[in-house]
Design an enzyme around this catalytic site. Structure first.
Site, PDB file in Angstrom:
ATOM      1  N   ASP A  17       0.428   3.854   4.570  1.00  0.00           N
ATOM      2  CA  ASP A  17       0.450   4.361   5.244  1.00  0.00           C
ATOM      3  C   ASP A  17       0.284   5.781   4.730  1.00  0.00           C
ATOM      4  O   ASP A  17       1.184   5.616   3.598  1.00  0.00           O
ATOM      5  CB  ASP A  17       1.788   5.061   6.249  1.00  0.00           C
ATOM      6  CG  ASP A  17       0.764   5.520   7.486  1.00  0.00           C
ATOM      7  OD1 ASP A  17       0.272   6.167   7.239  1.00  0.00           O
ATOM      8  OD2 ASP A  17       2.048   6.177   8.303  1.00  0.00           O
ATOM      9  N   HIS A  34      -7.851   8.676   1.683  1.00  0.00           N
ATOM     10  CA  HIS A  34      -7.922   7.823   1.471  1.00  0.00           C
ATOM     11  C   HIS A  34      -9.164   6.655  -0.051  1.00  0.00           C
ATOM     12  O   HIS A  34      -8.585   6.097  -0.598  1.00  0.00           O
ATOM     13  CB  HIS A  34      -9.211   7.089   2.621  1.00  0.00           C
ATOM     14  CG  HIS A  34      -8.262   7.671   4.262  1.00  0.00           C
ATOM     15  ND1 HIS A  34      -7.552   6.605   3.961  1.00  0.00           N
ATOM     16  CD2 HIS A  34      -8.870   8.381   5.114  1.00  0.00           C
ATOM     17  CE1 HIS A  34      -7.320   6.894   5.803  1.00  0.00           C
ATOM     18  NE2 HIS A  34      -8.198   8.072   5.735  1.00  0.00           N
ATOM     19  N   LEU A 128      -4.310 -15.347  -7.845  1.00  0.00           N
ATOM     20  CA  LEU A 128      -3.692 -14.172  -6.503  1.00  0.00           C
ATOM     21  C   LEU A 128      -4.585 -14.780  -5.237  1.00  0.00           C
ATOM     22  O   LEU A 128      -5.651 -14.619  -5.188  1.00  0.00           O
ATOM     23  CB  LEU A 128      -3.675 -12.732  -7.160  1.00  0.00           C
ATOM     24  CG  LEU A 128      -2.826 -12.039  -5.677  1.00  0.00           C
ATOM     25  CD1 LEU A 128      -1.375 -12.409  -5.849  1.00  0.00           C
ATOM     26  CD2 LEU A 128      -3.133 -10.773  -6.031  1.00  0.00           C
TER      27      LEU A 128
HETATM   28  C1  IPE Z   1      -1.393   1.639  10.003  1.00  0.00           C
HETATM   29  O1  IPE Z   1      -0.840   2.768  10.030  1.00  0.00           O
HETATM   30  C2  IPE Z   1      -2.130   1.255  10.071  1.00  0.00           C
HETATM   31  C3  IPE Z   1      -2.600   1.185   8.564  1.00  0.00           C
HETATM   32  C4  IPE Z   1      -2.139   1.139   7.382  1.00  0.00           C
HETATM   33  C5  IPE Z   1      -3.824   0.730   8.151  1.00  0.00           C
HETATM   34  P1  IPE Z   1      -0.939   4.170  10.753  1.00  0.00           P
HETATM   35  O2  IPE Z   1      -0.900   5.464  10.159  1.00  0.00           O
HETATM   36  O3  IPE Z   1      -2.110   4.269  11.493  1.00  0.00           O
HETATM   37  O4  IPE Z   1       0.384   3.749  11.917  1.00  0.00           O
HETATM   38  P2  IPE Z   1       1.072   4.815  13.164  1.00  0.00           P
HETATM   39  O5  IPE Z   1      -0.174   5.775  13.460  1.00  0.00           O
HETATM   40  O6  IPE Z   1       1.354   6.036  12.178  1.00  0.00           O
HETATM   41  O7  IPE Z   1       2.166   4.133  13.854  1.00  0.00           O
HETATM   42  C1  IPE Z   2      -3.047   4.973   5.922  1.00  0.00           C
HETATM   43  O1  IPE Z   2      -2.906   6.653   5.846  1.00  0.00           O
HETATM   44  C2  IPE Z   2      -4.304   4.786   5.580  1.00  0.00           C
HETATM   45  C3  IPE Z   2      -5.100   3.753   7.146  1.00  0.00           C
HETATM   46  C4  IPE Z   2      -4.596   3.722   8.146  1.00  0.00           C
HETATM   47  C5  IPE Z   2      -6.119   4.200   7.297  1.00  0.00           C
HETATM   48  P1  IPE Z   2      -3.259   7.716   7.489  1.00  0.00           P
HETATM   49  O2  IPE Z   2      -5.127   8.296   7.246  1.00  0.00           O
HETATM   50  O3  IPE Z   2      -2.949   7.111   8.167  1.00  0.00           O
HETATM   51  O4  IPE Z   2      -2.617   8.646   6.471  1.00  0.00           O
HETATM   52  P2  IPE Z   2      -1.738   9.472   7.237  1.00  0.00           P
HETATM   53  O5  IPE Z   2      -0.531   8.237   8.151  1.00  0.00           O
HETATM   54  O6  IPE Z   2      -2.823   9.906   8.846  1.00  0.00           O
HETATM   55  O7  IPE Z   2      -0.403  10.554   6.713  1.00  0.00           O
HETATM   56 MG    MG Z   3      -0.133   6.723   9.097  1.00  0.00          MG
END
Ligand code: IPE
Ligand code: IPE
Ligand code: MG
Length: 233
Positions: A17, A34, A128
């Site tokens: 995240d 990303h 793995l």
């Molecule tokens: C969880 O992250 C999903 C992934 C890492 C793919 P999100 O960014 O979607 O989760 P919330 O919205 O902070 O709970």
């Molecule tokens: C995690 O990073 C990746 C996915 C959920 C696809 P985020 O895109 O949720 O990044 P933040 O949480 O908005 O910073």
């Molecule tokens: Mg996120």
């Protein structure tokens, strides 16, 4: 190879995240985050290969993530296809078996094709297990399992039986869950499997997560006393 460390987790799961915030802080579009995040995946996979970890799973896209702007969703999907199409030879070289969990319905054809090819090409790999959760929801995994059970007309089931209906029945439950970005929540990841997992949270954004930070999480794990509800000592 880092061997003989006290207690190496068999399965490490990661909620990757913070890609968006990483980019925002640099004044860049979220998509750049990303892209950097994909590089972090490679680093951590390499780091895991230096240990005796047998399963590494990463949350790449949740069923709830479809609610994001279309450009972002499209960019994430393209990155995933690019990753699978370019990395498979390296995965094979490293004896890594690629597997996907999540719902297939609703995924674009190009993604499904890349997933299937990646899984097939690495099927024989015995090192793995690298599990990518894509279009994944922990609640959906449980509901999908229940529906499979109902289809079979079963009326009595144990926890052990239930496990056989999850997306990868032979996947051991994670010993350690890492979540980056400072959020302390599960966000619908592996709800069944995380029942007794040790949880590690770090404020670092996923693109900043590196080998050293990964090893820190492993050291954290080694300091935990897992009791599984019992009294130890
Ligand atoms: C969880 O992250 C999903 C992934 C890492 C793919 P999100 O960014 O979607 O989760 P919330 O919205 O902070 O709970
Ligand atoms: C995690 O990073 C990746 C996915 C959920 C696809 P985020 O895109 O949720 O990044 P933040 O949480 O908005 O910073
Ligand atoms: Mg996120």
């Amino acid at each position: 190879m880092i061997k003989n460390l006290y207690k190496i987790p068999k399965h490490v799961a990661i909620i990757m995240d913070g890609n968006g915030r990483w980019a925002k802080r640099r004044g860049l579009p979220r998509v750049f985050g990303h892209r950097e995040g994909a590089k972090a995946v490679e680093r951590i996979l390499k780091a895991a290969l230096n240990t005796e970890i047998k399963w590494l799973s990463v949350f790449a896209f949740s069923t709830e993530n479809w609610g994001r702007p279309k450009e972002e969703v499209d960019a994430i999907m393209s990155l995933l296809v690019e990753y699978v199409n370019t990395k498979v030879p390296t995965l094979i070289e490293d004896n890594v078996r690629l597997r996907f969990i999540g719902r297939k319905e609703g995924l674009p054809e190009m993604i499904l094709k890349a997933m299937e090819e990646g899984e097939k090409a690495t099927e024989h790999c015995t090192g793995l297990n690298f599990v990518v959760a894509l279009n994944y929801s922990g609640k959906a995994e449980i509901v999908d399992a229940v529906n499979k059970i109902l289809e079979e007309g079963r009326i009595d089931i144990t926890e052990k039986d239930f496990k056989n209906y999850l997306y990868i029945p032979d996947m051991p439950e994670p010993d350690l869950l890492i979540r980056t970005s400072g959020e302390k929540r599960i966000s619908n990841f592996m709800l069944w499997e995380l029942a007794y997992t040790e949880l590690y949270f770090t404020n670092l954004m996923w693109p900043d997560f590196d080998e050293e930070e990964f090893y820190k999480a492993l050291y954290f794990y080694q300091t935990r006393e897992r009791r599984f509800g019992k009294v130890i000592g």
